[in-house]
Design a protein around this motif. Sequence first.
Motif, mmCIF file in Angstrom:
data_model
loop_
_atom_site.group_PDB
_atom_site.id
_atom_site.type_symbol
_atom_site.label_atom_id
_atom_site.label_comp_id
_atom_site.label_asym_id
_atom_site.label_seq_id
_atom_site.Cartn_x
_atom_site.Cartn_y
_atom_site.Cartn_z
ATOM 1 N N THR A 163 33.535 27.643 -3.898
ATOM 2 C CA THR A 163 32.306 27.935 -4.110
ATOM 3 C C THR A 163 32.143 29.187 -5.176
ATOM 4 O O THR A 163 31.167 29.798 -5.398
ATOM 5 N N LYS A 164 33.333 29.731 -5.241
ATOM 6 C CA LYS A 164 33.728 30.937 -6.028
ATOM 7 C C LYS A 164 32.858 32.233 -5.278
ATOM 8 O O LYS A 164 32.509 33.175 -6.132
ATOM 9 N N THR A 165 33.208 32.303 -4.175
ATOM 10 C CA THR A 165 32.474 33.470 -3.463
ATOM 11 C C THR A 165 33.538 34.514 -3.162
ATOM 12 O O THR A 165 34.670 33.739 -2.533
ATOM 13 N N ASN A 166 33.376 35.600 -3.261
ATOM 14 C CA ASN A 166 34.234 36.631 -2.908
ATOM 15 C C ASN A 166 33.645 37.592 -1.786
ATOM 16 O O ASN A 166 32.689 38.113 -1.699
ATOM 17 N N THR A 167 34.492 37.518 -0.565
ATOM 18 C CA THR A 167 34.002 38.047 0.820
ATOM 19 C C THR A 167 34.770 39.214 1.138
ATOM 20 O O THR A 167 36.126 39.303 1.206
ATOM 21 N N LYS A 168 34.076 40.434 1.165
ATOM 22 C CA LYS A 168 34.973 41.677 1.572
ATOM 23 C C LYS A 168 35.506 41.396 3.124
ATOM 24 O O LYS A 168 34.650 40.975 3.998
ATOM 25 N N LEU A 169 36.499 41.938 3.434
ATOM 26 C CA LEU A 169 37.186 41.615 4.738
ATOM 27 C C LEU A 169 37.309 43.310 5.205
ATOM 28 O O LEU A 169 37.375 44.184 4.396
ATOM 29 N N PRO A 170 37.243 43.354 6.555
ATOM 30 C CA PRO A 170 36.848 44.790 7.057
ATOM 31 C C PRO A 170 38.230 45.530 7.453
ATOM 32 O O PRO A 170 38.514 46.173 8.465
ATOM 33 N N TYR A 171 39.242 45.601 6.239
ATOM 34 C CA TYR A 171 40.280 46.461 6.463
ATOM 35 C C TYR A 171 40.521 47.185 5.407
ATOM 36 O O TYR A 171 39.968 47.223 4.085
ATOM 37 N N SER A 172 41.060 48.530 5.589
ATOM 38 C CA SER A 172 41.558 49.380 4.701
ATOM 39 C C SER A 172 42.765 50.087 4.930
ATOM 40 O O SER A 172 42.927 49.987 6.050
ATOM 41 N N ALA A 173 43.648 50.482 3.878
ATOM 42 C CA ALA A 173 44.770 51.231 4.220
ATOM 43 C C ALA A 173 45.315 52.253 3.317
ATOM 44 O O ALA A 173 44.923 51.830 1.943
ATOM 45 N N TYR A 174 46.011 53.038 3.500
ATOM 46 C CA TYR A 174 46.643 53.962 2.620
ATOM 47 C C TYR A 174 47.772 54.520 3.606
ATOM 48 O O TYR A 174 48.748 53.906 3.584
ATOM 49 N N VAL A 175 47.864 55.868 4.074
ATOM 50 C CA VAL A 175 49.161 56.288 4.744
ATOM 51 C C VAL A 175 49.248 55.542 6.170
ATOM 52 O O VAL A 175 50.103 55.419 6.973
ATOM 53 N N SER A 176 47.945 54.930 6.704
ATOM 54 C CA SER A 176 47.724 53.959 7.795
ATOM 55 C C SER A 176 46.756 53.216 7.542
ATOM 56 O O SER A 176 46.092 53.252 6.624
ATOM 57 N N GLY A 177 46.647 52.374 8.414
ATOM 58 C CA GLY A 177 45.440 51.471 8.237
ATOM 59 C C GLY A 177 45.742 49.844 8.433
ATOM 60 O O GLY A 177 46.715 49.598 9.168
ATOM 61 N N SER A 178 45.205 48.898 7.853
ATOM 62 C CA SER A 178 45.311 47.463 8.129
ATOM 63 C C SER A 178 45.184 46.808 6.741
ATOM 64 O O SER A 178 44.346 46.949 5.874
ATOM 65 N N VAL A 179 46.240 45.776 6.547
ATOM 66 C CA VAL A 179 46.387 45.178 5.338
ATOM 67 C C VAL A 179 46.676 43.715 5.548
ATOM 68 O O VAL A 179 47.360 43.552 6.522
ATOM 69 N N VAL A 180 45.933 42.668 4.669
ATOM 70 C CA VAL A 180 46.475 41.547 4.796
ATOM 71 C C VAL A 180 47.406 41.007 4.120
ATOM 72 O O VAL A 180 47.683 41.358 2.766
ATOM 73 N N ILE A 181 48.627 40.285 4.843
ATOM 74 C CA ILE A 181 49.963 40.396 3.962
ATOM 75 C C ILE A 181 50.222 38.768 3.468
ATOM 76 O O ILE A 181 51.081 38.352 3.161
ATOM 77 N N GLY A 182 49.173 37.834 3.974
ATOM 78 C CA GLY A 182 49.248 36.459 3.625
ATOM 79 C C GLY A 182 48.672 35.535 4.651
ATOM 80 O O GLY A 182 47.827 35.983 5.334
#
Length: 335
Positions: A163-182
């Motif tokens: 569908t070519k849609t780009n959906t933001k996920l509720p994660y953010s990270a820098y020195v701490s946070g949450s990140v999608v790894i795979g």
Amino acid sequence: YFVDSNGKTTAITSTGGSVFVFDYNSDLQNLAYITGNKKKNEAGGEWIDPTTVYLQKTGNVAQKILEFNLKPSSNSDYVVEIRDVRFSADGKILGITSSDSFWTYDVGRQILTQIFYDPVDTSKTKFWIWSYSNPIFSPDNSKAILTNGYYEGSGNSWVDLGTKTNTKLPYSAYVSGSVVIGWSNEQEYLVLEYPESDSSQPSKLSIINVFSGQTAKSFLVPQRSYTGFKSGDLVYLQAYYDKKTGTTAQGYDLTDQIYEIIELNLDSDQQRIIYSLNGRQEAKYLSRIKLANTNTLLLDVINSQNKHSVHTLAISDPQKKSKQLIDDASLYSSY
């Protein structure tokens, strides 16, 4: 270059320009890379202005896939540019990202498709670092996870390639946070939540359904793990944390910087440390890791002079020590 297990190097291509970033798929023996012009400022600092994406099968001539001219904006410090290339696991699809776009290239059919274009509000940017990067395809190549944001903080989105849609996920990270790894499977992805480096709190790896957002399963990791990747039923997590070793006469903490690699089995929940490095004692640190094969990891290690070297690590080695493979080289050239 190709580098064998004995450290012997064999040149596979001469790019004619500085390489900004690259990826290689061993199954189809395809190399993808971005080249650009190297620049230097008055203070002597160097960087690469990336412009062109190439695809090259081993032994063949490189094919130009995409040329992306830098786009100046109303913000004089900001430039829209090409940013990253990554193959799908089977090597059939190449993902290409820029500051504002995402493309896929069908390697077999030789078709380039722009999946989305997302203009950036340059009045809210910080220099040139904003971008989409690190495309990770689902096992069936129907979806992709993207990293987006600044060097000083990033988030994730997922893309439906149909569908070519780009959906933001509720994660953010820098020195701490949450990140999608795979991806865990075609419909579930892996999220790694981690604390700050001086925290005693564990990291948490969760399996999340991409459609419902519901958590299917979670794993607590005692070490502060902040990135990683999945291979089969195993996840390899890269950990970094500060370990207090004492106190100075003035009351300041003495700390060692600990770098570790943890292997986690998603089926059994078994975890084990397969590598450990004391950065302060050995005057070096672990930059990034990649899987060479089912038995070996590649490690990018940086010394106190900021020089890279590539090491091999036998996953089953009880000593948890790596062996230097090649000096003055890096696994990954992007900033």
